[in-house]
Design a protein around this motif. Structure first.
Motif, mmCIF file in Angstrom:
data_model
loop_
_atom_site.group_PDB
_atom_site.id
_atom_site.type_symbol
_atom_site.label_atom_id
_atom_site.label_comp_id
_atom_site.label_asym_id
_atom_site.label_seq_id
_atom_site.Cartn_x
_atom_site.Cartn_y
_atom_site.Cartn_z
ATOM 1 N N LYS A 1 64.690 -22.831 41.323
ATOM 2 C CA LYS A 1 64.293 -21.791 40.964
ATOM 3 C C LYS A 1 64.253 -20.370 40.977
ATOM 4 C CE LYS A 1 66.576 -23.172 36.594
ATOM 5 N NZ LYS A 1 68.360 -22.947 36.544
ATOM 6 N N LEU A 2 63.272 -20.754 41.815
ATOM 7 C CA LEU A 2 62.754 -18.960 42.180
ATOM 8 C C LEU A 2 63.741 -18.638 43.474
ATOM 9 C CD1 LEU A 2 59.226 -19.299 41.856
ATOM 10 C CD2 LEU A 2 60.977 -17.173 40.555
ATOM 11 N N ALA B 1 66.056 -19.089 44.164
ATOM 12 C CA ALA B 1 68.151 -18.980 43.360
ATOM 13 C C ALA B 1 67.775 -17.664 42.751
ATOM 14 C CB ALA B 1 69.016 -20.023 42.620
ATOM 15 N N ARG B 2 66.972 -16.731 42.325
ATOM 16 C CA ARG B 2 66.911 -15.603 41.563
ATOM 17 C C ARG B 2 66.629 -14.262 42.882
ATOM 18 N NH1 ARG B 2 65.806 -16.559 35.734
ATOM 19 N NH2 ARG B 2 66.772 -18.900 35.714
ATOM 20 N N ALA B 3 66.800 -13.121 42.130
ATOM 21 C CA ALA B 3 66.836 -11.934 42.743
ATOM 22 C C ALA B 3 64.922 -12.186 42.984
ATOM 23 C CB ALA B 3 66.821 -10.833 42.480
ATOM 24 N N THR C 1 62.824 -10.869 40.849
ATOM 25 C CA THR C 1 62.607 -11.536 39.182
ATOM 26 C C THR C 1 61.363 -12.999 38.786
ATOM 27 O OG1 THR C 1 64.365 -13.052 39.550
ATOM 28 C CG2 THR C 1 64.865 -10.883 39.033
ATOM 29 N N SER C 2 61.472 -12.929 37.575
ATOM 30 C CA SER C 2 60.170 -14.399 37.213
ATOM 31 C C SER C 2 61.315 -15.527 36.111
ATOM 32 C CB SER C 2 59.202 -13.806 36.494
ATOM 33 O OG SER C 2 59.669 -13.398 35.505
ATOM 34 N N ILE C 3 61.158 -15.960 36.284
ATOM 35 C CA ILE C 3 61.014 -17.400 36.119
ATOM 36 C C ILE C 3 60.373 -17.678 34.232
ATOM 37 C CG2 ILE C 3 62.927 -18.496 37.657
ATOM 38 C CD1 ILE C 3 60.950 -20.644 38.017
ATOM 39 N N ASP D 1 63.256 -22.953 31.890
ATOM 40 C CA ASP D 1 63.947 -23.130 32.342
ATOM 41 C C ASP D 1 64.119 -24.599 33.661
ATOM 42 O OD1 ASP D 1 64.579 -20.251 32.020
ATOM 43 O OD2 ASP D 1 64.048 -19.379 33.303
ATOM 44 N N ARG E 1 55.278 -15.977 32.401
ATOM 45 C CA ARG E 1 56.775 -16.234 33.389
ATOM 46 C C ARG E 1 55.870 -16.906 34.742
ATOM 47 N NH1 ARG E 1 60.991 -15.219 31.162
ATOM 48 N NH2 ARG E 1 62.473 -14.497 33.328
ATOM 49 N N ARG F 1 56.444 -16.378 39.289
ATOM 50 C CA ARG F 1 57.445 -15.440 40.216
ATOM 51 C C ARG F 1 56.805 -15.993 41.437
ATOM 52 N NH1 ARG F 1 54.084 -10.855 41.776
ATOM 53 N NH2 ARG F 1 52.815 -10.754 40.159
ATOM 54 N N ARG F 2 57.154 -15.356 42.813
ATOM 55 C CA ARG F 2 57.881 -14.843 43.799
ATOM 56 C C ARG F 2 55.495 -14.906 44.015
ATOM 57 N NH1 ARG F 2 62.600 -14.244 47.173
ATOM 58 N NH2 ARG F 2 64.134 -15.529 46.207
#
Length: 84
Positions: A14-15, A17-19, A22-24, A28, A77, A79-80
């Motif tokens: 999921k992470l 696939a995102r910029a 950003t966070s998830i 999700d 949240r 995030r990376r």
């Protein structure tokens, strides 16, 4: 039943696939891997995120604060992390 490895992979996928900035939300991942009972997966997703945070792959946050994904009260949240 969703395995621990599937949960960890779900968080990372999921992470990825995102910029990068950003966070998830843990939901999700739970919604993608679970069925109509996805809410039951939420503690396991948070535990998977906490495990991934141990080596810096991810960090869990509440606002601007880094928190322990497993023990934090309230929404988090993911995030990376620095070792992404």
């Amino acid at each position: 039943m969703v395995s621990v490895e599937e949960l960890r992979r779900g968080v990372v996928d999921k992470l990825a696939a995102r910029a990068p900035e950003t966070s998830i939300c843990p939901s999700d991942v739970a919604r993608e891997l679970g069925d109509e009972n996805w809410r039951e997966l939420m503690p396991a997703v948070r535990a998977a995120a906490a495990h991934l945070a141990e080596d810096g792959t991810v960090v869990a946050t509440q606002g601007d604060d880094v928190v322990d994904a497993e023990t934090a009260k309230g929404p988090i949240r993911i995030r990376r992390g620095p070792s992404w």
